[in-house]
Motif scaffolding. Sequence first.
Motif, mmCIF file in Angstrom:
data_model
loop_
_atom_site.group_PDB
_atom_site.id
_atom_site.type_symbol
_atom_site.label_atom_id
_atom_site.label_comp_id
_atom_site.label_asym_id
_atom_site.label_seq_id
_atom_site.Cartn_x
_atom_site.Cartn_y
_atom_site.Cartn_z
ATOM 1 N N SER A 1 -44.664 13.629 -53.767
ATOM 2 C CA SER A 1 -45.184 13.371 -55.103
ATOM 3 C C SER A 1 -46.548 14.031 -55.285
ATOM 4 N N VAL A 2 -46.714 14.745 -56.386
ATOM 5 C CA VAL A 2 -47.998 15.396 -56.659
ATOM 6 C C VAL A 2 -49.094 14.368 -56.907
ATOM 7 N N LEU A 3 -48.733 13.096 -57.087
ATOM 8 C CA LEU A 3 -49.744 12.056 -57.248
ATOM 9 C C LEU A 3 -50.614 11.914 -56.002
ATOM 10 N N PHE A 4 -50.103 12.343 -54.853
ATOM 11 C CA PHE A 4 -50.911 12.267 -53.633
ATOM 12 C C PHE A 4 -52.111 13.212 -53.696
ATOM 13 N N ASP A 5 -52.100 14.150 -54.618
ATOM 14 C CA ASP A 5 -53.219 15.081 -54.776
ATOM 15 C C ASP A 5 -54.220 14.619 -55.830
ATOM 16 N N ILE A 6 -53.933 13.496 -56.475
ATOM 17 C CA ILE A 6 -54.774 13.102 -57.605
ATOM 18 C C ILE A 6 -56.229 12.809 -57.233
ATOM 19 N N PRO A 7 -56.552 12.347 -56.006
ATOM 20 C CA PRO A 7 -57.965 12.145 -55.678
ATOM 21 C C PRO A 7 -58.785 13.438 -55.714
ATOM 22 N N GLN A 8 -58.120 14.602 -55.588
ATOM 23 C CA GLN A 8 -58.853 15.858 -55.680
ATOM 24 C C GLN A 8 -59.242 16.172 -57.120
ATOM 25 N N LEU A 9 -58.542 15.543 -58.073
ATOM 26 C CA LEU A 9 -58.824 15.771 -59.489
ATOM 27 C C LEU A 9 -59.697 14.672 -60.082
ATOM 28 N N ILE A 10 -59.477 13.449 -59.632
ATOM 29 C CA ILE A 10 -60.198 12.299 -60.183
ATOM 30 C C ILE A 10 -60.832 11.539 -59.023
ATOM 31 N N ALA A 11 -62.129 11.695 -58.880
ATOM 32 C CA ALA A 11 -62.838 11.103 -57.745
ATOM 33 C C ALA A 11 -62.845 9.584 -57.836
ATOM 34 N N ALA A 12 -62.749 8.941 -56.690
ATOM 35 C CA ALA A 12 -62.749 7.480 -56.618
ATOM 36 C C ALA A 12 -64.097 6.979 -56.126
ATOM 37 N N ARG A 13 -64.212 5.664 -56.056
ATOM 38 C CA ARG A 13 -65.458 5.058 -55.586
ATOM 39 C C ARG A 13 -65.753 5.457 -54.153
ATOM 40 N N LEU B 1 -45.171 -2.888 -58.814
ATOM 41 C CA LEU B 1 -43.810 -2.511 -58.450
ATOM 42 C C LEU B 1 -43.479 -1.091 -58.879
ATOM 43 N N ASP B 2 -44.252 -0.527 -59.806
ATOM 44 C CA ASP B 2 -43.982 0.818 -60.296
ATOM 45 C C ASP B 2 -44.309 1.850 -59.221
ATOM 46 N N GLU B 3 -43.371 2.774 -58.989
ATOM 47 C CA GLU B 3 -43.533 3.755 -57.918
ATOM 48 C C GLU B 3 -44.779 4.608 -58.111
ATOM 49 N N SER B 4 -45.076 4.982 -59.350
ATOM 50 C CA SER B 4 -46.234 5.839 -59.588
ATOM 51 C C SER B 4 -47.546 5.108 -59.306
ATOM 52 N N LEU B 5 -47.605 3.810 -59.642
ATOM 53 C CA LEU B 5 -48.817 3.041 -59.362
ATOM 54 C C LEU B 5 -49.025 2.880 -57.862
ATOM 55 N N VAL B 6 -47.947 2.566 -57.147
ATOM 56 C CA VAL B 6 -48.042 2.400 -55.694
ATOM 57 C C VAL B 6 -48.452 3.717 -55.035
ATOM 58 N N THR B 7 -47.836 4.816 -55.454
ATOM 59 C CA THR B 7 -48.156 6.118 -54.868
ATOM 60 C C THR B 7 -49.606 6.485 -55.115
ATOM 61 N N THR B 8 -50.093 6.243 -56.329
ATOM 62 C CA THR B 8 -51.490 6.544 -56.642
ATOM 63 C C THR B 8 -52.431 5.718 -55.780
ATOM 64 N N ALA B 9 -52.106 4.443 -55.582
ATOM 65 C CA ALA B 9 -52.936 3.591 -54.726
ATOM 66 C C ALA B 9 -52.957 4.110 -53.294
ATOM 67 N N LEU B 10 -51.797 4.506 -52.773
ATOM 68 C CA LEU B 10 -51.740 5.046 -51.410
ATOM 69 C C LEU B 10 -52.521 6.343 -51.311
ATOM 70 N N ALA B 11 -52.501 7.145 -52.378
ATOM 71 C CA ALA B 11 -53.246 8.406 -52.369
ATOM 72 C C ALA B 11 -54.742 8.165 -52.234
ATOM 73 N N TYR B 12 -55.209 7.048 -52.789
ATOM 74 C CA TYR B 12 -56.627 6.700 -52.690
ATOM 75 C C TYR B 12 -56.928 5.877 -51.435
ATOM 76 N N GLY B 13 -55.901 5.572 -50.643
ATOM 77 C CA GLY B 13 -56.114 4.800 -49.416
ATOM 78 C C GLY B 13 -56.328 3.326 -49.654
ATOM 79 N N LEU B 14 -55.821 2.804 -50.772
ATOM 80 C CA LEU B 14 -56.023 1.401 -51.124
ATOM 81 C C LEU B 14 -54.915 0.506 -50.561
ATOM 82 N N PRO B 15 -55.212 -0.776 -50.343
ATOM 83 C CA PRO B 15 -54.156 -1.707 -49.943
ATOM 84 C C PRO B 15 -53.237 -1.998 -51.126
#
Length: 224
Positions: free
Chosen positions: A52-64, A155-169
């Motif tokens: 999923s390209v969502l795993f690259d989203i932290p490179q576009l949108i910086a997190a805390r 439960l949404d796959e995109s939300l879970v994937t985005t959270a994993l991309a940011y290293g969140l629980p």
Amino acid sequence: WNSAAVRDIPEWARPLLTFALSLSRYVSARDENVVAAIRNAGFCGDSPIVPSVLFDIPQLIAARTAGAPRPEAIQKLLPTGNANGGYVVVQDHDLVRPMLATLEHTLAQRGITSVLLSLFDVTMGGETPACPSVPASDPASTAALIGHSAGVVALDESLVTTALAYGLPVLLPAGPRDLAGLFAADEVMTGAPDDPVPSAFLDRLGTYVLCARARNATSILDVH
């Protein structure tokens, strides 16, 4: 079609999907299950697997975790005075609501706010939750909302994937869900409405640790 995630294709849609794919110059699939689905639908072209390209989203949108300040758009989304500190993004879903009271109480003891994220403009059953609620806006704002949170319940796959991309629980409600089999036990945690919130989830709130899937996906996407 980059990292397509089509699943459970109805019989009536298979000819249309196959026709659309046949006119495409490039088709990559999210995983082996997607490849099998489009093969069963009748597509015979190449379909390499790309995460999923969502795993690259932290490179576009910086997190805390990257030291980025909370974006102004997120400040406007969060209800004034309720989520100025740490918060957990909770998907507003009928399978999540039964555990919401326990979740809110447990998080409040740690000074963390629950923020409901509504992906769809629908009225959910049951009582209206007392915790703050925000509508899903543009994808960038939703990603930033997740990236600046302490954790995600969804439960949404995109939300879970985005959270994993940011290293969140990530916490998934126990029981029937579309994500069954898509994520491993070492990537997400599960919880039942009548059980206490898993201590493993609580202990990881506010920490950022990339799982093996996220690290591997980032490496593949970099090459891709």
